[in-house]
Design an enzyme around this catalytic site. Structure first.
Site, mmCIF file in Angstrom:
data_model
loop_
_atom_site.group_PDB
_atom_site.id
_atom_site.type_symbol
_atom_site.label_atom_id
_atom_site.label_comp_id
_atom_site.label_asym_id
_atom_site.label_seq_id
_atom_site.Cartn_x
_atom_site.Cartn_y
_atom_site.Cartn_z
ATOM 1 N N ASP A 1 0.612 -1.355 -0.300
ATOM 2 C CA ASP A 1 -0.193 -0.184 -0.201
ATOM 3 C C ASP A 1 0.655 1.178 0.214
ATOM 4 O O ASP A 1 0.507 1.936 0.545
ATOM 5 C CB ASP A 1 -1.321 -0.017 1.069
ATOM 6 N N LYS B 1 2.558 4.887 -0.995
ATOM 7 C CA LYS B 1 2.068 5.650 -1.746
ATOM 8 C C LYS B 1 2.312 6.695 -1.152
ATOM 9 O O LYS B 1 2.491 6.708 0.416
ATOM 10 C CB LYS B 1 0.066 5.771 -1.937
ATOM 11 N N ASN C 1 0.901 7.678 2.482
ATOM 12 C CA ASN C 1 2.058 6.782 3.756
ATOM 13 C C ASN C 1 3.609 6.699 4.103
ATOM 14 O O ASN C 1 3.713 5.540 4.649
ATOM 15 C CB ASN C 1 1.882 4.341 3.809
ATOM 16 N N ASP D 1 1.433 2.250 7.980
ATOM 17 C CA ASP D 1 -0.009 1.168 7.469
ATOM 18 C C ASP D 1 0.567 0.621 6.971
ATOM 19 O O ASP D 1 0.458 0.143 5.679
ATOM 20 C CB ASP D 1 -0.821 2.040 6.434
ATOM 21 N N THR E 1 -4.580 1.398 -3.543
ATOM 22 C CA THR E 1 -5.024 2.672 -3.741
ATOM 23 C C THR E 1 -5.213 2.786 -5.990
ATOM 24 O O THR E 1 -3.769 2.772 -5.983
ATOM 25 C CB THR E 1 -4.807 4.245 -3.588
HETATM 26 C C1 LIG Z 1 1.001 14.224 12.222
HETATM 27 C C2 LIG Z 1 -0.072 13.382 11.452
HETATM 28 C C3 LIG Z 1 -1.492 13.672 11.193
HETATM 29 C C4 LIG Z 1 -1.903 12.130 10.707
HETATM 30 C C5 LIG Z 1 -1.529 11.058 10.217
HETATM 31 C C6 LIG Z 1 -0.635 9.857 11.575
HETATM 32 C C7 LIG Z 1 0.273 11.416 12.197
HETATM 33 C C8 LIG Z 1 -0.350 9.145 11.786
HETATM 34 C C9 LIG Z 1 0.555 8.496 12.622
HETATM 35 C C10 LIG Z 1 -0.085 6.804 11.590
HETATM 36 C C11 LIG Z 1 -1.059 6.371 10.624
HETATM 37 C C12 LIG Z 1 -0.600 4.926 10.520
HETATM 38 C C13 LIG Z 1 -1.755 7.115 10.422
HETATM 39 C C14 LIG Z 1 -1.153 8.952 10.376
HETATM 40 N N1 LIG Z 1 -1.719 9.879 9.783
HETATM 41 C C15 LIG Z 1 -3.393 9.844 9.529
HETATM 42 C C16 LIG Z 1 -2.870 9.824 7.749
HETATM 43 C C17 LIG Z 1 -2.011 9.052 7.315
HETATM 44 N N2 LIG Z 1 -1.910 8.818 5.858
HETATM 45 C C18 LIG Z 1 0.960 5.655 12.636
HETATM 46 O O1 LIG Z 1 1.546 4.881 12.928
HETATM 47 N N3 LIG Z 1 1.583 6.530 13.350
HETATM 48 C C19 LIG Z 1 1.692 8.554 12.872
HETATM 49 O O2 LIG Z 1 1.755 9.306 13.194
#
Ligand SMILES: Cc1ccc2c(c1)c1c3c(c(C)cc1n2CCCN)C(=O)NC3=O
Length: 278
Positions: A139, A141, A144, A161, A180
């Site tokens: 995945d 992209k 991620n 992710d 995606t």
């Molecule tokens: C500051 C910030 C903003 C959005 C975040 C994250 C951190 C984030 C994080 C993670 C995941 C799985 C999704 C996350 N997202 C959602 C969007 C990821 N594509 C994660 O594993 N650590 C993160 O900080």
């Protein structure tokens, strides 16, 4: 297998704002009460009944946890601990406060080649670590690929992710139609056996975007995008690639190869002059 803690996650963490959401998961910022440390809590809805289309099976959740607990690399997100309740599993993950490479990119439109190479080296080092262990991410992209700190130089990136990640055992066949559309390899669309090379295709697409701000196969809808990928129908439009070096184009061209046996591996990428020249 890491222990899924049965106590209430809210007794141990203060859960605050939502920072992301997906089909069956929501990610929230959280603070560990005893230490004040900040983490990202990924709440995954468990599939209740076999016939249900909602939620994630325990087997798929355990696969993601197993992969995250066995990897340890500076360019891959780390898993702190896991909680389980009746209808969800919560992964307490390292927080990467700099947000998505995607957002960093949209502020800058596109990167210079040295900037792109600096990002690619970190992405390739993380992917080399996974592929050496026969783990495919499936995945990859820009959403991620996260920045530890948006303002730091050089940027430290982390791959996140692992919800679609798989341990690839030779001879086993994996066919999944997730991922995606813009970033999936032709063999995924053709529902053929997939493996580590599918990640390498995605890296070619990501590199194209880093250098131009354009997505090479994106069509007006999903089927047009799939059509473009199946035909490997892309071009280095002069409007965006006029100043791009032949080496950079060569790097991308060796990744966007339909035959997955002839496609560059991660090792080939790390040995390519565009990357080594850095
Ligand atoms: C500051 C910030 C903003 C959005 C975040 C994250 C951190 C984030 C994080 C993670 C995941 C799985 C999704 C996350 N997202 C959602 C969007 C990821 N594509 C994660 O594993 N650590 C993160 O900080």
């Amino acid at each position: 297998m890491v222990q899924f803690r049965q106590e209430n996650v809210e007794d141990v963490y203060e859960i605050t704002e939502e920072i992301g959401s997906g089909q069956f998961a929501v990610v929230r910022k959280c603070i560990e009460k005893c230490s004040g440390k900040v983490f990202a809590a990924k709440f995954i809805k468990k599939k209740r009944a076999r016939a249900s289309r909602r939620g994630v099976t325990k087997e798929d959740i355990e696969r993601e946890v197993d992969i995250l607990t066995t990897v340890g690399h500076k360019n891959i997100i780390s898993l702190h601990e896991v909680y389980e309740s009746n209808n969800e599993v919560v992964l307490i993950l390292e927080m990467v406060a700099g947000g998505e490479l995607f957002d960093f990119l949209s502020d800058k439109e596109y990167l210079t080649e040295p900037e792109a190479v600096a990002f690619m080296i970190q992405i390739l080092n993380g992917m080399d670590y996974l592929h050496e262990r026969n783990i495919a991410h499936f995945d990859l992209k820009p959403e991620n690929i996260m920045l530890l700190n948006k303002d730091a130089e050089p940027h430290n990136i982390k791959l996140i992710d692992f919800g679609l990640a798989q341990r690839i055992t030779p001879g086993m066949e994996y066919k999944n139609m997730h991922g995606t559309p813009e970033f999936v390899a032709p063999e995924i669309i053709a529902f053929e056996p997939i493996g580590l090379p599918a990640d390498c295709w995605s890296i070619g697409v990501i590199t194209f975007i880093l250098l131009s701000g354009c997505s090479p196969f994106l069509g007006d809808d999903k089927s047009e995008t799939f059509e473009n990928i199946t035909r490997v129908d892309y071009e280095f439009d002069d409007e965006y690639f006029a100043d791009t070096s032949d080496l950079a184009r060569d790097f991308i061209q060796h990744l966007l190869v339909k035959d997955q046996r002839k496609r560059f591996t991660i090792k080939d990428c790390l040995n390519h002059a565009w990357i080594k020249g850095a």
